[in-house]
Design an enzyme around this catalytic site. Structure first.
Site, PDB file in Angstrom:
ATOM      1  N   ARG A  62       5.909   6.672  14.390  1.00 25.25           N
ATOM      2  CA  ARG A  62       5.963   7.256  13.045  1.00 25.25           C
ATOM      3  C   ARG A  62       5.468   8.699  13.034  1.00 25.25           C
ATOM      4  O   ARG A  62       4.437   9.019  13.619  1.00 25.25           O
ATOM      5  CB  ARG A  62       5.135   6.433  12.060  1.00 25.25           C
ATOM      6  CG  ARG A  62       5.243   6.945  10.628  1.00 25.25           C
ATOM      7  CD  ARG A  62       4.753   5.937   9.616  1.00 25.25           C
ATOM      8  NE  ARG A  62       3.321   5.752   9.658  1.00 25.25           N
ATOM      9  CZ  ARG A  62       2.676   4.838   8.922  1.00 25.25           C
ATOM     10  NH1 ARG A  62       3.348   4.010   8.149  1.00 25.25           N
ATOM     11  NH2 ARG A  62       1.374   4.727   9.004  1.00 25.25           N
ATOM     12  N   ASP A  88       0.485   5.058   1.828  1.00 26.73           N
ATOM     13  CA  ASP A  88      -0.268   5.547   2.981  1.00 26.73           C
ATOM     14  C   ASP A  88      -1.343   6.572   2.607  1.00 26.73           C
ATOM     15  O   ASP A  88      -1.094   7.523   1.852  1.00 26.73           O
ATOM     16  CB  ASP A  88       0.674   6.196   3.999  1.00 26.73           C
ATOM     17  CG  ASP A  88       1.492   5.168   4.763  1.00 26.73           C
ATOM     18  OD1 ASP A  88       1.034   4.021   4.893  1.00 26.73           O
ATOM     19  OD2 ASP A  88       2.593   5.514   5.228  1.00 26.73           O
ATOM     20  N   HIS A  92       4.733   0.203   0.251  1.00 27.04           N
ATOM     21  CA  HIS A  92       5.485  -0.563   1.245  1.00 27.04           C
ATOM     22  C   HIS A  92       4.632  -1.686   1.809  1.00 27.04           C
ATOM     23  O   HIS A  92       3.398  -1.695   1.680  1.00 27.04           O
ATOM     24  CB  HIS A  92       6.047   0.327   2.359  1.00 27.04           C
ATOM     25  CG  HIS A  92       5.022   1.151   3.077  1.00 27.04           C
ATOM     26  ND1 HIS A  92       4.499   2.308   2.559  1.00 27.04           N
ATOM     27  CD2 HIS A  92       4.443   0.990   4.291  1.00 27.04           C
ATOM     28  CE1 HIS A  92       3.627   2.831   3.409  1.00 27.04           C
ATOM     29  NE2 HIS A  92       3.568   2.043   4.466  1.00 27.04           N
ATOM     30  N   HIS A 106       0.829  -1.206   0.000  1.00 26.99           N
ATOM     31  CA  HIS A 106       0.000   0.000   0.000  1.00 26.99           C
ATOM     32  C   HIS A 106       0.861   1.253   0.000  1.00 26.99           C
ATOM     33  O   HIS A 106       2.047   1.225   0.318  1.00 26.99           O
ATOM     34  CB  HIS A 106      -0.938   0.022   1.215  1.00 26.99           C
ATOM     35  CG  HIS A 106      -0.228   0.163   2.534  1.00 26.99           C
ATOM     36  ND1 HIS A 106       0.476  -0.876   3.121  1.00 26.99           N
ATOM     37  CD2 HIS A 106      -0.099   1.226   3.381  1.00 26.99           C
ATOM     38  CE1 HIS A 106       0.990  -0.468   4.265  1.00 26.99           C
ATOM     39  NE2 HIS A 106       0.670   0.808   4.442  1.00 26.99           N
TER      40      HIS A 106
END
Length: 282
Positions: A245, A97, A231, A95
């Site tokens: 993150r 993000d 990723h 995917h």
């Protein structure tokens, strides 16, 4: 400067050493930014000591830092989201993000604060190459299409329409911009045609020769360009895996103009979705 940049896989990725993100100079940041634009994902070693404030400050050098609204946040630092494997933090599907936002992320800055003894690697895929290695007739078709991206929620569905091929605002290169997790359909095509084309594009974008794989070590920080990569977090471990993150938001994806109108089904035409994320009916 003592920065050392070592390219990794043939398609993308580089490891950076000799830099301290806790005390980053403008010149050092410039070198990291250039490496990011060239290699699409960079891994900065030896950052075990970095503070949440420095983590956020690095992201803010890239753009506007905002948290994911639906993920746990680090106490006292709402700009940092916590990705915990024991609290829904496993996303083992390719995917890009948050493409269901009108202004998806520019980049992500991820550090793992708890690394499994084995397993838990992350992979990235180069979407410049995914576009450039398609045949000319397919590239020509895709340049005139858009795609609907969505994420169903409990009460509402977040939804955005983006070009299937986006142009990177800094490099000017074209990249494929659809992904298996969030792309629902291509509105200029019939739903059967859309499903078939997207399934081909998903598989093409995930080919091993377009990817790199990173084995995490304590102190690693990964920075990736979310505009031109996908990723995948491997789910091959039993121990707990925890990351922190920072997500950097920026521009609206731009590409060539749509060359065809929205497809209108014939009276009585029916559609039975064969893909789990082909979410919208006629």
């Amino acid at each position: 400067m003592n920065i050392v940049i070592e390219p990794g896989a043939g398609a993308l990725g580089a490891t950076i050493g000799g830099v301290d993100l806790q005390r980053l100079t403008d010149e050092e940041f410039g070198e990291i930014k250039r490496a990011l634009l060239e290699h699409l994902v960079v891994f900065v070693r030896g950052q075990e000591h970095i503070s949440p404030e420095a983590h956020i400050a690095f992201g803010e050098r890239l753009g506007r830092v905002e948290p994911h609204s639906h993920l746990q946040r680090l106490d006292g630092h709402p700009q940092i989201v916590v990705i915990d494997s024991e609290r829904g933090g496993k996303v083992d599907v390719w995917h890009t993000d948050i493409t269901y936002n009108q202004h998806p992320p520019l980049a992500s800055v991820l550090r793992l604060v708890r690394v499994p003894g084995r397993g838990g690697d992350t992979m990235w895929s180069n979407q410049y190459l995914a576009y450039e290695r398609l045949s000319a007739p397919i590239r020509d078709l895709l340049d005139g299409l858009t795609a609907i991206h969505s994420q169903p929620g409990n009460e509402t569905t977040r939804r955005a329409e983006h070009p299937v091929v986006r142009v990177h605002p800094e490099t000017g290169r074209k990249a494929l911009y659809v992904n298996r997790l969030f792309t629902s359909h291509i509105p200029q095509l019939s739903r059967g045609e859309s499903d078939a084309l997207l399934e081909f594009l998903f598989a093409f974008a995930e080919r091993p020769e377009l990817t790199c794989r990173h084995r995490w070590r304590p102190g690693d920080i990964a920075v990736w360009d979310n505009r031109v990569t996908q990723h995948y977090a491997l789910n091959d471990y039993d121990e707990r895996r925890v990351g922190q993150r920072v997500t950097v938001f920026a521009d609206e994806p731009k590409g060539g103009p749509a060359r065809w109108p929205v497809y209108r089904p014939a009276p009585g035409q029916r559609y039975w979705p064969s893909r789990v994320n082909a979410r919208e009916q006629y």
